[in-house]
Design an enzyme around this catalytic site. Structure first.
Site, mmCIF file in Angstrom:
data_model
loop_
_atom_site.group_PDB
_atom_site.id
_atom_site.type_symbol
_atom_site.label_atom_id
_atom_site.label_comp_id
_atom_site.label_asym_id
_atom_site.label_seq_id
_atom_site.Cartn_x
_atom_site.Cartn_y
_atom_site.Cartn_z
ATOM 1 N N ARG A 215 4.895 -7.815 11.299
ATOM 2 C CA ARG A 215 5.712 -7.107 10.441
ATOM 3 C C ARG A 215 7.366 -7.414 10.778
ATOM 4 O O ARG A 215 8.215 -7.353 10.383
ATOM 5 C CB ARG A 215 6.715 -5.933 12.400
ATOM 6 C CG ARG A 215 4.955 -5.024 12.784
ATOM 7 C CD ARG A 215 4.901 -3.816 11.880
ATOM 8 N NE ARG A 215 3.811 -3.851 11.284
ATOM 9 C CZ ARG A 215 3.045 -3.934 9.632
ATOM 10 N NH1 ARG A 215 3.856 -3.410 9.835
ATOM 11 N NH2 ARG A 215 2.574 -4.024 9.734
ATOM 12 N N LYS B 37 0.439 -1.380 -0.165
ATOM 13 C CA LYS B 37 0.341 0.278 0.005
ATOM 14 C C LYS B 37 0.624 0.911 0.283
ATOM 15 O O LYS B 37 0.848 1.952 -0.440
ATOM 16 C CB LYS B 37 -0.969 -0.218 1.703
ATOM 17 C CG LYS B 37 -1.753 -1.104 1.561
ATOM 18 C CD LYS B 37 -3.129 -1.342 2.463
ATOM 19 C CE LYS B 37 -2.389 -1.068 3.986
ATOM 20 N NZ LYS B 37 -1.793 -2.230 3.894
ATOM 21 N N THR B 38 1.699 0.980 0.432
ATOM 22 C CA THR B 38 2.826 2.525 0.820
ATOM 23 C C THR B 38 3.799 2.332 -0.047
ATOM 24 O O THR B 38 3.349 3.266 -0.578
ATOM 25 C CB THR B 38 3.845 2.300 2.605
ATOM 26 O OG1 THR B 38 2.374 2.127 3.417
ATOM 27 C CG2 THR B 38 4.217 3.651 2.448
ATOM 28 N N ASP C 11 -2.191 8.016 3.604
ATOM 29 C CA ASP C 11 -1.615 6.474 3.878
ATOM 30 C C ASP C 11 -2.593 5.985 5.416
ATOM 31 O O ASP C 11 -2.451 7.433 6.351
ATOM 32 C CB ASP C 11 -0.057 6.447 3.784
ATOM 33 C CG ASP C 11 0.292 5.372 4.085
ATOM 34 O OD1 ASP C 11 -0.210 4.248 3.895
ATOM 35 O OD2 ASP C 11 1.617 4.707 4.082
ATOM 36 N N GLU C 12 -2.617 5.336 5.798
ATOM 37 C CA GLU C 12 -2.928 4.738 7.299
ATOM 38 C C GLU C 12 -4.428 5.102 7.967
ATOM 39 O O GLU C 12 -4.146 5.395 8.464
ATOM 40 C CB GLU C 12 -2.098 4.906 8.583
ATOM 41 C CG GLU C 12 -0.389 4.028 7.969
ATOM 42 C CD GLU C 12 -0.229 3.167 8.462
ATOM 43 O OE1 GLU C 12 -1.283 2.561 8.628
ATOM 44 O OE2 GLU C 12 0.637 2.491 8.617
ATOM 45 N N GLN D 124 -5.325 -3.076 10.890
ATOM 46 C CA GLN D 124 -4.439 -2.552 11.739
ATOM 47 C C GLN D 124 -5.016 -1.448 12.457
ATOM 48 O O GLN D 124 -4.218 -0.261 12.377
ATOM 49 C CB GLN D 124 -3.143 -2.202 10.252
ATOM 50 C CG GLN D 124 -2.491 -3.473 10.097
ATOM 51 C CD GLN D 124 -1.459 -3.311 9.049
ATOM 52 O OE1 GLN D 124 -0.837 -2.802 9.488
ATOM 53 N NE2 GLN D 124 -1.380 -3.601 7.771
HETATM 54 N N1 LIG Z 1 5.691 -5.111 -6.085
HETATM 55 C C1 LIG Z 1 6.954 -5.043 -5.357
HETATM 56 N N2 LIG Z 1 8.106 -5.951 -6.214
HETATM 57 C C2 LIG Z 1 8.917 -6.565 -4.909
HETATM 58 N N3 LIG Z 1 8.343 -5.144 -3.464
HETATM 59 C C3 LIG Z 1 7.243 -5.191 -3.036
HETATM 60 C C4 LIG Z 1 6.775 -5.418 -4.056
HETATM 61 N N4 LIG Z 1 5.175 -4.325 -3.586
HETATM 62 C C5 LIG Z 1 5.811 -4.029 -2.162
HETATM 63 N N5 LIG Z 1 7.495 -5.173 -1.726
HETATM 64 C C6 LIG Z 1 8.266 -4.407 -0.674
HETATM 65 O O1 LIG Z 1 6.542 -4.992 0.799
HETATM 66 C C7 LIG Z 1 7.325 -4.888 1.514
HETATM 67 C C8 LIG Z 1 5.661 -4.724 1.895
HETATM 68 O O2 LIG Z 1 5.188 -2.739 0.934
HETATM 69 P P1 LIG Z 1 4.710 -2.114 1.827
HETATM 70 O O3 LIG Z 1 5.279 -1.500 3.207
HETATM 71 O O4 LIG Z 1 4.043 -1.282 0.450
HETATM 72 O O5 LIG Z 1 2.839 -2.283 2.236
HETATM 73 P P2 LIG Z 1 2.387 -1.919 2.974
HETATM 74 O O6 LIG Z 1 0.915 -2.834 2.282
HETATM 75 O O7 LIG Z 1 1.936 0.079 2.911
HETATM 76 O O8 LIG Z 1 2.351 -2.449 4.138
HETATM 77 P P3 LIG Z 1 1.714 -2.395 5.611
HETATM 78 O O9 LIG Z 1 0.429 -2.726 5.733
HETATM 79 O O10 LIG Z 1 1.915 -3.063 7.431
HETATM 80 O O11 LIG Z 1 1.750 -0.815 6.316
HETATM 81 C C9 LIG Z 1 7.814 -3.416 1.203
HETATM 82 O O12 LIG Z 1 9.624 -3.939 1.906
HETATM 83 C C10 LIG Z 1 8.065 -3.079 -0.840
HETATM 84 O O13 LIG Z 1 9.028 -2.916 -0.381
HETATM 85 MG MG LIG Z 2 2.144 1.218 4.923
#
Ligand SMILES: Nc1ncnc2c1ncn2[C@@H]1O[C@H](COP(=O)(O)OP(=O)(O)OP(=O)(O)O)[C@@H](O)[C@H]1O
Ligand SMILES: [Mg+2]
Length: 763
Positions: free
Chosen positions: A618, A48-49, A235-236, A266
């Site tokens: 995490r 997402k981020t 975000d969040e 979350q």
């Molecule tokens: N398409 C992709 N290819 C490779 N790595 C990825 C890809 N998408 C996400 N990642 C990696 O996966 C991890 C999680 O991504 P991110 O932090 O954006 O998830 P999130 O959904 O925001 O998580 P959270 O819910 O904990 O905030 C990060 O290390 C990110 O770089």
């Molecule tokens: Mg995130």
């Protein structure tokens, strides 16, 4: 809704940028969505981020927006900085000028520009929680309430809740007055808001509700910002409160280019007014909203994901989502069963050392996550003993220390002399003969004549006060005025700070006190001067108001530095959005995690479970759960029951240290504290006795003097009949000594030490 495009005719959309290759198809769809509302509700680690970051890069690279037209709201300032860096890496220089930061920092910036329109000066102070509570305490006293009975903290919480729901004092009266406490809160709330205005100050909540007021009262101002921020990204989103929802809704109303990402599972800040409904209502507010699911998790192993899933599905309320991963299956989760919190800390540290040896991990690959800040101490000690560097995130912040708040209050007066809390804090610090009686007289006069305290002390000659105190006040005012003039005529902040510390006698008082504590305080003040020097060097136009604002909006997680070669210690709340190769979730005990009812508020098990879900997710590769059977809480040793959450996780995924599966309680009884059934579930990784080395240490023929007697709480022992166990408690002396031992297979027994034939196990 108005459509707009920024593109001049000459620059047609470019071909899709290369960096979209770094995304999967769903992510790409979301990142290249350029207009209209966009909702992304997806599980942890699904990117997402990352999508928000890439989407901003895409908007810029494809000329859909200029940097200054993008407003990105993150949960910490650090997350904003990181996002900015990544965007810069993706598209180069174009990223400068973006508006990115927390709600509080972005809206305080807007409020500085527009303060006059709502009756403030642009140099307004920001009251932190302590300032707010002190201001409330003062009002309580003035109204003849006893702050020991009616707690300023409770009133502040109630006022803050009301503010987060955008309920202003007038409305509070009519909506909330159900009890005496509500009645008192209503009265205080009204006076508190007036006091804040008089002090030209806003509290944290005002930074969110004043913009709503500004935009509602001044449609022209609203339109200016609507036109400016053509794209809003948040975000969040699951942790936004009503005020945050409202202010961004107002800003997005004209163009509806609003993109929110979040995960209802979350949502962990409902105690601060966060409202999951904001996610749920997005589709009602924006009927043509595009929804993009993200289903692939890139962060964690299959086991970790399965574990997280088995936990969160116990919650009744949640949005259906799919989350899968292509990552390895990984290791099972390890459960550490500990005798007490020291045992827990030592075991965690041993595992950190083992993982470093086995996998070549560095210290910064590890996080120890706990429910409450006070749990950090024992881990800090254990890490220090083993010489492992760590960084503690949260706890009493540097900027909350007394001496630092004192110096900052001095500095605040140079920017905003009307700040009553800052003034009251240091007018007699160090002691300069302005006693409480004088201060009370000044406050009374200020209230009676509806004047500001600063206004009275500036004209102290007219006031009917004790003469010697008047002279002292005159000197104090002169010092502040002179220093302000110096600052305004271009003397650097650092120089002025140093002069102030000298002229006020603050440094001298610390040096003269000469205690170890005073020396630490002096070092802290010097450290603050370093921070000022750094700020001066790194800002082209360093200005004291900006420095103070930056400090007042530092959040816990901003202090986390992922490049520092240190193990991270933090609360689960602070770990949101972060990831680590190895994570230890410690203190998994009833009434700790999940936290039971507290401060008169009911337990919120669903939220605690979401918090547990955040903690689990995490972890990238290794995950450890840990609990202790005994723990000191509030100065007493308590028997702890292990967390119900351990009975909820998929038992196929969790193993004890010795590799056996964990046995779980019958769900229905999982919250009981009954010790006998619980005792039998403990499985230790017992070591074999070292007969030759320790054969002397036996209680068979009792021969120890108390000092070198090894049979004390914590000692692992072997009994000829009951087998291995651990001493929990010892009582009595000499021949009457008794020990309470926890036996692996036989539960708890109390034994006469001299007759027990116990043998020490080598640990
Ligand atoms: N398409 C992709 N290819 C490779 N790595 C990825 C890809 N998408 C996400 N990642 C990696 O996966 C991890 C999680 O991504 P991110 O932090 O954006 O998830 P999130 O959904 O925001 O998580 P959270 O819910 O904990 O905030 C990060 O290390 C990110 O770089
Ligand atoms: Mg995130």
């Amino acid at each position: 809704m108005q459509k707009f495009t920024l593109q001049p005719e000459s620059s047609k959309p470019k071909s899709p940028p290369d960096f979209l290759k770094d995304l999967n198809e769903q992510q790409r769809r979301a990142a290249s969505h350029t207009h209209g509302p966009l909702l992304i509700v997806a599980g942890a680690g699904s990117g997402k981020t990352r999508v928000l970051t890439y989407r901003i890069a895409y908007l810029l690279q494809q000329h859909h927006a200029l940097p200054k037209q993008i407003l990105a709201l993150t949960f910490t300032n650090k997350a904003a900085r990181e996002m900015q860096e990544r965007i810069q890496n993706l598209i180069g220089e174009k990223a400068s000028g973006l508006w990115m930061g927390t709600f509080h920092s972005i809206f305080s910036k807007i409020l500085r520009f527009e303060a006059e329109k709502i009756g403030f000066d642009s140099n307004f102070s920001i009251y932190d929680t302590t300032d707010s509570q002190n201001a409330i305490k003062l009002i309580l006293k003035e109204l003849n309430y006893d702050p020991r009975e009616i707690k300023p903290k409770t009133i502040h919480r109630k006022i803050s809740d009301a503010k987060n729901q955008l309920i202003l004092p007038g409305a509070y009266q009519s909506r909330f007055v159900h009890s005496t406490l509500d009645d008192i809160t209503a009265k205080i709330y009204e006076i508190y808001q007036i006091r804040l205005m008089q002090a030209n100050a806003m509290d944290f909540d005002d930074l969110l509700i004043r913009p709503v007021q500004l935009f509602q009262e001044h449609p022209d101002v609203l339109e200016k910002y609507q036109d400016r921020f053509k794209h809003i990204l948040i975000d969040e989103y699951q942790d936004t409160n009503h005020a945050q929802y409202k202010v961004t809704k107002l800003l997005a109303d004209k163009y509806e280019n609003i993109c929110v990402v979040g995960d209802d599972a979350q949502s962990i800040y409902s105690f601060r007014g966060a409202d999951i409904a904001n996610i749920l209502n997005f589709k009602n507010d924006y009927e043509d909203a595009t929804e993009v699911p993200l289903e692939q998790n890139y962060r964690s192993t299959k086991y970790i994901l399965q574990c997280a899933d088995s936990v969160i599905k116990q919650n009744e309320k949640q949005i259906e989502k799919t989350l899968w991963t292509d990552n390895d299956e990984g290791d099972t989760v390890t459960l550490l069963e500990n005798f007490d919190e020291r045992d827990e800390a030592n075991r965690v540290v041993n595992h950190i050392n083992n993982l470093k040896l086995q996998h070549g991990y560095q210290n910064n690959d590890f996080a120890i996550l706990y429910r409450t800040n006070y749990q950090s101490r024992i881990f800090e000690e254990a890490l220090r003993r083993k010489g492992i560097a760590y960084q503690l995130v949260g706890g009493l912040s540097f900027y909350q220390r007394k001496e630092i708040k004192d110096v900052l209050s001095y500095l605040t007066l140079l920017v905003n002399p009307e700040d009553e809390q800052a003034l009251l804090r240091i007018i007699n610090e160090p002691s300069r003969g302005i006693g409480n009686k004088t201060l009370n007289d000044i406050l009374k006069k200020a209230r009676k004549e509806r004047r500001k305290v600063w206004n009275i002390i500036q004209n102290v000659e007219e006031a009917d006060l004790y003469k010697p105190a008047k002279a002292k006040i005159g000197e104090f005012v002169e010092m502040i005025n002179n220093l302000r003039n110096e600052l305004e005529s271009g003397t650097s902040i650092l120089q002025v700070t140093k002069k102030m510390m000298e002229q006020s006698g603050y440094m001298k008082a610390l040096v003269e006190e000469n205690s170890a504590q005073a020396l630490t305080r002096r070092d802290n003040v010097l450290e603050l001067q370093n921070a000022i020097a750094y700020f001066q060097q790194n800002n082209s136009n360093p200005n004291l108001a900006n420095f103070l604002q930056e400090i007042s909006l530092i959040t816990d997680t901003d202090k986390y530095d992922e490049d520092k070669p240190a193990v991270t210690l933090m609360t689960v709340h602070a770990s949101k959005g972060l990831e680590f190769p190895a994570v230890f979730i410690v203190g998994l005990e009833e009434n700790l995690f999940p936290m039971g009812p507290r401060d008169g508020e009911e337990a919120n098990t669903e939220e605690e479970r979401r918090l547990f879900y955040v903690a689990i997710t995490r972890a990238e590769k290794h995950l450890f759960f840990s609990f202790s059977k005994m723990r000191y809480r509030f100065g007493e040793e308590h028997r702890q029951a292990r967390s119900r959450f351990l009975d909820e996780v998929d038992p196929g995924i969790v193993r004890t240290e010795s590799g056996s599966t964990i046995r779980q309680k019958d769900r229905k009884n999982s919250s009981t504290n009954e010790s006998s059934s619980y005792d039998q579930k403990i499985e230790y990784d017992w070591k074999q006795p070292l007969q030759s080395k320790n054969s002397k240490s036996s209680t068979g023929d009792f021969q120890y003097e108390y000092d070198d007697d090894p049979f004390h709480a914590g000692t692992h022992v072997m009994h000829p009949t009951f087998g291995p166990g651990k001493i929990i408690r010892r009582s009595g002396t000499g021949k009457d000594s008794r020990v309470v031992v926890f036996f692996k297979n036989r539960g708890q027994k109390t034994l006469m030490l001299r007759a027990a034939k116990l043998q020490v196990l080598n640990q």
